[in-house]
Design an enzyme around this catalytic site. Structure first.
Site, PDB file in Angstrom:
ATOM      1  N   CYS A 277       0.835  -1.205   0.000  1.00 19.75           N
ATOM      2  CA  CYS A 277       0.000   0.000   0.000  1.00 19.75           C
ATOM      3  C   CYS A 277       0.869   1.255   0.000  1.00 19.75           C
ATOM      4  O   CYS A 277       1.712   1.433   0.885  1.00 19.75           O
ATOM      5  CB  CYS A 277      -0.928   0.007   1.205  1.00 19.75           C
ATOM      6  SG  CYS A 277      -1.981   1.495   1.279  1.00 19.75           S
TER       7      CYS A 277
ATOM      8  N   GLU B  96      -0.496  -2.109 -13.959  1.00 21.48           N
ATOM      9  CA  GLU B  96      -0.605  -1.516 -15.296  1.00 21.48           C
ATOM     10  C   GLU B  96      -1.051  -2.519 -16.355  1.00 21.48           C
ATOM     11  O   GLU B  96      -0.617  -2.472 -17.507  1.00 21.48           O
ATOM     12  CB  GLU B  96       0.731  -0.873 -15.692  1.00 21.48           C
ATOM     13  CG  GLU B  96       0.631   0.288 -16.653  1.00 21.48           C
ATOM     14  CD  GLU B  96      -0.192   1.466 -16.132  1.00 21.48           C
ATOM     15  OE1 GLU B  96      -0.755   2.209 -16.948  1.00 21.48           O
ATOM     16  OE2 GLU B  96      -0.283   1.645 -14.881  1.00 21.48           O
TER      17      GLU B  96
END
Length: 354
Positions: A125, A227
């Site tokens: 995170c 991505e």
């Protein structure tokens, strides 16, 4: 310590072999995005398209000062009431985030008592509020702590329940990658998911899939993430990372059929001609049209939330992401972006199919 030194961990190895006997496709944990309602919708779509997710990982549950009460686990993972599966049967693994090894271990053990089929530990995170409280990706600068947390959780969790970790390539840079890999290797983790960017790189393109290769020397499965918005990117990620296992994140929310399209791409690659000619963008029956997506959006708007205001806000967040995958979503967004009434939004949504 590694798994070969622990005969009592052998049962989990058979489960790992089964889970990874074929390339796995996972729905990523995304704070504020992949909540239980979104998981329900996306796993249903994947199932309907004939390529269900192998499993999904919950949003992280923050561990700070004590063993959390059951209602906290049920809040983040209501699927625990249903054998830790979504309505169509997709398993949900429970993700924990924290920095105190013993406390993480105790919470992991309790999550397993509540029915968690696997524990995932968040070291990825990038949120400033999380990192400032020594959680998430900031721990990538402390590989020894990674080892302590994973090994403590592995020892506390029943032998038949897997323990995994999710990391980035580093915190500010990739200079600690070798140390991170060594810590993971010795920790007893059953598999590793890697978001192919550092914390500093955030979510800005590109992802550095090729840097995942260095982790393939581990004796555990490695899952690539980051991505992956299209089938072309999925193909490139698998080639550059050296792993066929993928975790799909924001791309799966933008195009809910992405998991099925990636699976179809793999079929095309396997069945391609000897000259390796293959169309990585070819359409097929597994693609989800805007019209077919509308009932799922309505179901989302009819889902449970603390208030209609929150539900409408969550839907607009999703619709904003759908504009990257569907031109019809942009038209609808222009029509309802200031609308606050759920019924009016549903009406506009139905009309967008005409």
């Amino acid at each position: 310590m590694n798994n070969t030194q622990h005969p009592d961990l052998l049962p989990v190895q058979y489960k790992i072999q089964q889970l990874f006997s074929q390339p796995v496709r996972l729905l990523a944990p995304m704070e504020g995005l992949s909540d239980p309602l979104m998981r329900q919708i996306l796993t249903q779509i994947a199932y309907d398209l004939g390529r269900p997710y192998d499993w999904s990982v919950s949003e992280f549950i923050r561990v700070t000062q004590h063993v959390l009460p059951a209602h906290v686990f049920y809040k983040y993972v209501p699927e625990l009431h249903n054998d830790a599966k979504t309505a169509i049967g997709t398993p949900i693994h429970v993700q924990l985030l924290g920095s105190e090894a013993q406390l993480m271990a105790e919470n992991a053990a309790y999550a397993c008592e509540l029915g968690a089929p696997a524990i995932d530990i968040n070291f990825g995170c990038p949120a400033k509020t999380v990192n400032s409280h020594r959680g998430g990706s900031v721990l990538l600068d402390e590989p020894a702590v990674l080892y302590e947390i994973i090994s403590a959780v592995r020892q506390a969790v029943p032998a038949h329940i897997p323990v995994s970790a999710k990391i980035r390539l580093g915190y500010t840079d990739t200079s600690r990658m070798d140390d991170i890999r060594s810590a993971i290797a010795d920790s007893g983790a059953d598999w590793l998911t890697i978001h192919a960017r550092t914390k500093t790189q955030g979510y800005k393109p590109p992802a550095y899939w090729e840097k995942i290769q260095t982790f393939n020397s581990l004796k555990i499965p490695v899952i690539a993430n980051g991505e992956i918005w299209t089938t072309e990117q999925a193909h490139a990620c698998m080639q550059q990372s050296g792993t066929a296992h993928l975790m799909l994140g924001r791309g799966a929310i933008t195009r809910p059929d992405l998991v099925a399209r990636v699976d179809n791409l793999m079929d095309n690659l396997i069945n391609s001609s000897a000259d390796n000619s293959v169309n990585t963008t070819a359409g097929n029956a597994r693609e989800l049209s805007w019209q077919a997506l509308i009932p799922h959006q309505i179901k989302f708007l009819e889902g449970q939330a603390k208030s209609e205001v929150i539900l409408v806000g969550r839907y607009k967040q999703w619709l904003g992401m759908l504009t990257k995958g569907y031109s019809e979503a942009q038209t609808l967004w222009d029509d309802i972006k200031r609308e606050k009434n759920k019924t009016a939004i549903i009406t506009a949504l139905k009309m967008s199919a005409q």
